[in-house]
Design an enzyme around this catalytic site. Structure first.
Site, PDB file in Angstrom:
ATOM      1  CE  LYS A  32      -0.471  -0.041   5.045  1.00 25.80           C
ATOM      2  NZ  LYS A  32      -1.397   0.038   6.187  1.00 25.80           N
ATOM      3  CE1 TYR A  69      11.275  32.878  -1.184  1.00 32.88           C
ATOM      4  CE2 TYR A  69      11.561  30.486  -1.066  1.00 32.88           C
ATOM      5  CZ  TYR A  69      11.288  31.643  -1.804  1.00 32.88           C
ATOM      6  OH  TYR A  69      11.019  31.544  -3.130  1.00 32.88           O
TER       7      TYR A  69
END
Length: 826
Positions: free
Chosen positions: A492, A721
């Site tokens: 999965k 940033y």
């Protein structure tokens, strides 16, 4: 070619002859999935802790195999049109036959052992001497109790020199391999920590390896490994007439190594031999390559090669491709890159890997001339043509003048080009679509250019998936299971970020019993890609039940609402005789997430029995804390409750229903509760809950990127940033091509996370950006273009998960699908 009667005598077996007109034996088989020339093959039904070749006898007969060596002969096989040699031990029979075959030849045989470098030394010796001699050598790393006999079996009359490598994992193995190889010249590369756990000390491991040289005439080794030197002087089983050719950087030796000078892309090694000053240059700078090259140098000096010949050829050494890579290609193609060598042995291995891939129906091989084979050209390419036909190749593209001259021998669709440039001039992407393409070429043909043209364009960040490591981990957990316990593999979330189909395909190849996915569309994709294993869907939805029926997917049922919805859909499918739809019943024993409660069981049994087209395939539960010892009491309560609830359901049905509860950590810590099946998830990908178990596993995934730019930024400046990183010193800053859009959590910003460059950790500086981040490499030797390890064997994902206060599952599944996955098999 040997007759079945001769092999019976050699293997000390009893012959049951049911196919007297069978041809002689030319090929030995130990893997039923790799049959190419069935009628002239002999299949050995090898038995191990978790496998038994006897299970595949009927399948081999259906594919045309006529001859078998078995230890457990079944009465029902008497009706098969096949010959059976019954022996006590099939592995011993394989080794006896290889030993007998070796005794038919008197050519020089080089036997190589050591902890590291065996395959590289073997391949480099082949590169260095192939112009002079017809050489047979071990394919890839065939150095085990099974691999060595298969390697020696390749010996034929045209060969003038053999090079075989021998490995070991426990005491007693090397004596068996020595009898098969019988080397006349030995090379002991080095001694390291591999398999230390199976020996009381390293001295005993050296003694075991030295047993390879019991019949040697000459032994080449490095005196700088003190343990090797010590045990050589002490053991009493080496021949008295054994000659030693030693080399050393530290003490007096036959080849005395002097100055070793490295530049950016090559190394000059100086030495003194027989009072003569010599030197070589190799196009490598790492210490392992230098050591491997010196071993080769010593061997060539021993064989009498002129120093100028050795010096010239050393400069031409090329990297040894230790793995087959599987990558995404243009137009939904898959590319297998094995473009560093080209010979019949490695071609066979590459074709077997190609045939493991089921995602495309069409298979294409791009093949260069095979150089220095020692065989007649017509005979060589006749053999190649037969091999491609036997492996069901749909199309071949030949590159080179020799293969083009023999094009009439190929019966499949084909095209030929004089060289790689000729191919690229006529290359059109539209000529390749929805197929698996194997690139197999000698290095001089530069197939990396073809690989680049065929690969899907992607940025420089990749996640490499080591399929060998995955199989190693799978087999480790299998070794902990009781006989007849089945294994469900969890694929999965794109196999914990590793890629759904590619992982499912290798699991199918290695005969797991079940797969489990999270959602229906994951299962559908696996079915479309050729996966035929039973697949459980853990989060089914009503609108997907029709699709699940069509694609033979099996839903988990965890409440009455879902059961009622499925019953409504199944009413439309009552017409087919014998139609029975399998489901998996989920019980809640304490996780309190999904599942039927204990007081639901009576009603559940009645409702399920009223749905005549429903079959309960398994009953299972989820355990909340098998990896945490402080909750062992609760885990045992869950298991007791599951035993009670599942037994109540089982008693109500006339057929056997599988039961499973354990996950990866549960397999290790609660092996008494394996029931009928276990579910293997994160452990298969290399993560364990304890340090002891972690040592037994191998890392499967490595996330790599590269340095895009390096800047020298003065103290006082800020990085990134929000200017969160203010420099307190002049700093060397590397920008790397990975960011939070690739799965790098922004919580790793400002020194909390780090990445590995050239063996040293470099902290993240400033905030992680969308597509990149910056590293402080002031104290790390690096240059633009260098590789950066985000996580891998030397910098585990567990370190990142600890920093983030999470689990490795989240780190792995968080890697974006825009990061290209590259699968490789060594």
């Amino acid at each position: 070619m040997y007759t079945i009667q001769t092999i019976t005598s050699v293997a000390k077996g009893k012959l049951f002859l049911n196919a007297p007109k069978s041809e002689g034996i030319e090929e030995l088989l130990t893997d039923s999935r790799k049959i190419s020339h069935a009628e002239t093959s002999l299949f050995f039904a090898l038995k191990g802790d978790r496998h038994d070749g006897h299970r595949y006898i009927e399948g081999c007969v259906e594919q045309g195999v006529l001859n078998f060596i078995v230890s457990d002969f079944k009465d029902e096989w008497k009706s098969l049109k096949a010959n059976f040699i019954v022996v006590e031990d099939t592995l011993n029979a394989l080794q006896l036959l290889a030993k007998h075959h070796r005794e038919q030849f008197s050519i020089p045989v080089i036997g190589i052992t050591g902890s590291n470098g065996k395959t590289i030394v073997k391949e480099w010796l082949y590169q260095l001497m192939r112009d002079d001699k017809n050489i047979v050598r071990s394919p890839k790393s065939y150095n085990s109790q099974t691999g060595v006999p298969l390697s020696v079996w390749q010996l034929s009359e045209e060969h003038e020199l053999a090079i075989f490598e021998a490995g070991l994992s426990r005491p007693g193995e090397m004596v068996l391999l020595e009898k098969i190889i019988e080397p006349t010249i030995g090379i002991f590369t080095n001694i390291g920590s591999a398999h230390d756990e199976n020996f009381d000390n390293q001295n005993l491991k050296v003694i075991e390896k030295l047993k390879l040289f019991q019949s040697c005439e000459t032994l080449i080794y490095c005196k700088d490994y003190n343990t090797i030197q010590l045990e050589i002087s002490k053991v009493d089983f080496l021949p008295r007439k054994l000659k030693f050719f030693s080399w050393s950087r530290k003490t007096k030796a036959d080849l005395q190594i002097g100055r070793v000078s490295k530049t950016s892309d090559e190394t000059e090694i100086q030495g003194i031999w027989q009072n003569r000053f010599l030197k070589i240059k190799i196009p490598f700078t790492d210490d392992a390559s230098i050591e491997n090259a010196i071993h080769c140098w010593a061997l060539m000096l021993h064989l009498g090669y002129k120093s100028e010949v050795v010096e010239e050829r050393m400069t031409l050494l090329s990297p040894v491709a230790m793995r087959l890579e599987l990558k995404e290609g243009i137009n939904d193609c898959s590319i297998i890159n094995d473009s560093y060598s080209s010979d019949i042995g490695s071609l066979t291995i590459a074709l077997d890997f190609l045939n493991q891939q089921k995602q495309h129906d069409k298979r294409t091989v791009i093949l260069s001339d095979i150089l220095q084979s020692g065989k007649n050209e017509a005979a060589l390419y006749g053999e190649v043509a037969q091999l491609l036909a036997a492996k069901n190749i749909d199309r071949m593209i030949g590159i080179g003048s020799a293969i083009a001259r023999q094009q009439n021998q190929f019966s499949i669709p084909k095209k030929f080009y004089t060289d790689t440039e000729d191919f690229l001039r006529s290359f059109s992407p539209m000529d390749f679509s929805d197929e698996t393409i194997l690139l197999k070429g000698a290095r001089v043909y530069g197939f990396e250019k073809i690989s680049k043209a065929l690969q899907q364009k992607a940025h420089e960040t990749v996640m490499e998936i080591n399929l060998n490591a995955l199989v190693h981990n799978l087999n480790y957990f299998r070794s902990r299971l009781k006989p007849d316990v089945k294994l469900m593999a969890m694929v999965k979330a794109t196999s914990y970020g590793s890629g759904s189909f590619e992982i499912a395909n290798i699991l199918q190849f290695h005969h797991v019993d079940y797969l489990a996915v999270a959602y229906t569309d994951e299962g559908v994709e696996l079915r479309k890609a050729g996966i035929t294993l039973p697949i459980m869907v853990m989060n089914p939805e009503m609108q997907s039940f029709e699709t699940m029926i069509s694609y033979k997917l099996e839903p988990e049922i965890y409440n009455f609402r879902l059961l009622n919805q499925l019953a409504e859909v199944l009413q439309k499918h009552t017409g087919g005789d014998g139609f029975s739809f399998p489901v998996h019943i989920k019980l809640d024993t304490g996780m309190h997430r999904l599942g039927f409660e204990e007081n639901d069981i009576n009603e559940l049994v009645i409702r399920v029995k009223n749905i005549r087209t429903l079959k309960v395939q398994s009953i299972f539960t989820h355990l909340a804390a098998t990896d945490e010892s402080e909750h062992d009491g609760f885990t045992k309560q869950q298991l007791e409750k599951f035993e009670r609830m599942s037994a109540q359901i089982n008693r109500a049905f006339p057929y056997q229903i599988l039961r499973h509860a354990l996950n990866s950590s549960g397999i290790i810590r609660f092996n008494e509760a394996q029931f009928d099946m276990v579910r293997l998830g994160i452990g298969m990908y290399g993560f364990a809950s304890t340090w002891h178990e972690q040592r037994q596993l191998q890392h499967v995934a490595t996330l790599r990127t590269t340095i895009s730019q390096i800047k020298n930024v003065p103290a006082g400046e800020t990085i990134g940033y929000s200017r969160t990183a203010k420099l307190t010193r002049d700093t060397l800053v590397a920008t790397v091509a990975i960011g939070y859009a690739d799965g790098i959590n922004r919580k790793l910003s400002n020194g909390k996370g780090s990445m590995l460059i050239n063996g040293k950790l470099a902290p993240i500086i400033g905030n992680v950006c969308m597509d990149m981040c910056m590293l402080d490499i002031t104290d790390v030797p690096a240059k633009e273009g260098d590789e950066v390890i985000v996580f891998g064997a030397d910098h585990p994902a567990t370190e990142m998960s600890k920093t983030l206060d999470t689990i490795p599952y989240e780190v792995l599944t968080g890697i974006s699908q825009r990061v290209k996955r590259v699968y490789y098999q060594e």
